[in-house]
Scaffold this motif. Sequence first.
Motif, short mmCIF file in Angstrom:
data_model
loop_
_atom_site.label_atom_id
_atom_site.label_comp_id
_atom_site.label_asym_id
_atom_site.label_seq_id
_atom_site.Cartn_x
_atom_site.Cartn_y
_atom_site.Cartn_z
N ASP A 90 0.71 -0.97 0.32
CA ASP A 90 0.26 -0.26 -0.02
C ASP A 90 0.45 1.29 0.15
N LEU A 91 0.89 1.84 -0.76
CA LEU A 91 1.11 3.57 -1.12
C LEU A 91 0.21 4.80 -0.50
N VAL A 92 0.25 5.59 0.23
CA VAL A 92 -0.28 6.55 0.38
C VAL A 92 0.14 7.61 0.33
N LEU A 93 -0.32 8.90 -0.64
CA LEU A 93 0.54 10.29 -1.04
C LEU A 93 0.18 11.43 -0.24
N VAL A 94 0.12 11.89 0.25
CA VAL A 94 -0.20 13.78 1.06
C VAL A 94 0.44 14.87 0.31
N ALA A 95 -0.15 15.48 0.08
CA ALA A 95 -0.48 17.23 0.28
C ALA A 95 -0.75 17.91 0.81
N GLU A 96 -0.30 18.60 1.72
CA GLU A 96 -0.50 19.71 2.74
C GLU A 96 0.53 20.66 3.01
N GLU A 97 -0.51 21.80 3.84
CA GLU A 97 0.50 22.92 3.86
C GLU A 97 0.72 22.59 5.00
N PRO A 98 2.31 23.85 5.10
CA PRO A 98 3.31 23.32 6.03
C PRO A 98 2.39 23.55 7.85
N GLY A 99 2.26 22.94 8.63
CA GLY A 99 1.72 22.90 9.79
C GLY A 99 0.53 21.79 10.16
N VAL A 100 0.01 21.64 9.11
CA VAL A 100 -1.51 20.85 9.35
C VAL A 100 -0.90 18.86 10.06
N GLY A 101 0.47 18.48 9.36
CA GLY A 101 0.61 17.19 10.63
C GLY A 101 -0.33 15.90 10.22
N LEU A 102 -1.21 15.96 8.66
CA LEU A 102 -1.39 14.70 8.30
C LEU A 102 -0.25 13.77 7.23
N GLY A 103 0.77 14.27 7.09
CA GLY A 103 1.62 13.58 7.26
C GLY A 103 2.70 12.68 7.73
N THR A 104 2.59 13.41 8.76
CA THR A 104 3.23 13.18 9.83
C THR A 104 2.87 11.66 10.66
N ARG A 105 0.92 11.81 10.48
CA ARG A 105 0.42 11.12 11.10
C ARG A 105 0.58 9.41 10.66
N GLY A 154 8.87 14.97 0.53
CA GLY A 154 9.64 16.65 -0.84
C GLY A 154 9.25 17.63 -0.62
N GLU A 155 8.80 18.12 -1.29
CA GLU A 155 7.93 19.50 -1.58
C GLU A 155 7.44 20.03 -2.83
N ALA A 156 5.86 20.09 -3.24
CA ALA A 156 5.74 20.31 -4.96
C ALA A 156 4.54 21.42 -4.46
N LYS A 157 4.60 21.98 -5.58
CA LYS A 157 3.58 23.15 -5.30
C LYS A 157 3.39 24.02 -4.49
N GLY A 158 4.23 24.32 -3.64
CA GLY A 158 4.62 25.25 -2.41
C GLY A 158 3.92 24.12 -0.95
N MET A 159 3.65 22.30 -1.05
CA MET A 159 4.00 22.17 -0.51
C MET A 159 4.15 20.62 -0.11
N TRP A 160 4.11 20.40 1.30
CA TRP A 160 4.58 18.52 1.51
C TRP A 160 4.13 18.13 1.24
N LEU A 161 5.23 16.82 0.21
CA LEU A 161 5.01 15.58 -0.76
C LEU A 161 5.04 14.66 0.15
N TYR A 162 4.24 13.41 0.93
CA TYR A 162 4.66 12.99 2.07
C TYR A 162 4.23 11.52 0.38
N ALA A 163 5.28 10.50 0.90
CA ALA A 163 4.88 8.74 0.15
C ALA A 163 4.83 8.25 1.32
N VAL A 164 4.05 7.32 1.89
CA VAL A 164 4.19 6.62 3.33
C VAL A 164 3.85 4.89 2.07
N ALA A 165 4.50 3.44 2.67
CA ALA A 165 3.98 2.57 2.08
C ALA A 165 3.91 1.86 3.46
N TRP A 166 3.12 1.04 2.83
CA TRP A 166 3.01 -0.65 3.79
C TRP A 166 3.64 -1.57 2.74
#
Length: 204
Positions: A90-105, A154-166
Amino acid sequence: MNSDWRCDVDGPVLPFSVAEHINAEILEAVVAKLRPRRPGADATPLWALWPLPPGWMVTGVGWAGDGRSGVRATVLACSGPAPIDRGPADLVLVAEEPGVGLGTRFAGIPGPDPGPFLEGAQDGAPAHAKVRVAGWPTPLWSVKSADDRSAYVGEAKGMWLYAVAWPASAGYLVAEDLSLCDLVDSLPSELVFGAPSPHLHSCA
């Protein structure tokens, strides 16, 4: 009365919503939420693997935000065969503004941003992986994530980009010349959908 959503650890947080099912119509409805309501405003991206690797499917979509602030983070889940042992991954891709915390979760680390957990990025070390994001080569750095997964940011379109895999070994997927497209800009009609990802619902 305080209308904020609150986390016992992090205090006020944005509400996180996950679509119960996933198909083309649901994805179109979510994309409509992301389009800016005022001229000149930027939409929050919704990143997807495109083209999908062989055997991979879109398995969920979620977003964080409320009626006051709008959508400030998105997540798209995909599932398919792992790159090494071909078992389920499984892979989730997260885009978020700084400070939201969804990607770290999803990465299984504390706090709203990945800075303290990025491996080598602050020291000028080369990126651990590169993917093409909306046509641009984009560096990703490994994050010291929970043991059962691997995470890159990383960073894309001025936001954090996370790729998290299980499982963790599925993180090798980012070394396979992946390309991401923003579904807000273009929604491919050839997307394939599968059963809902358990990882999205476990974070909801």
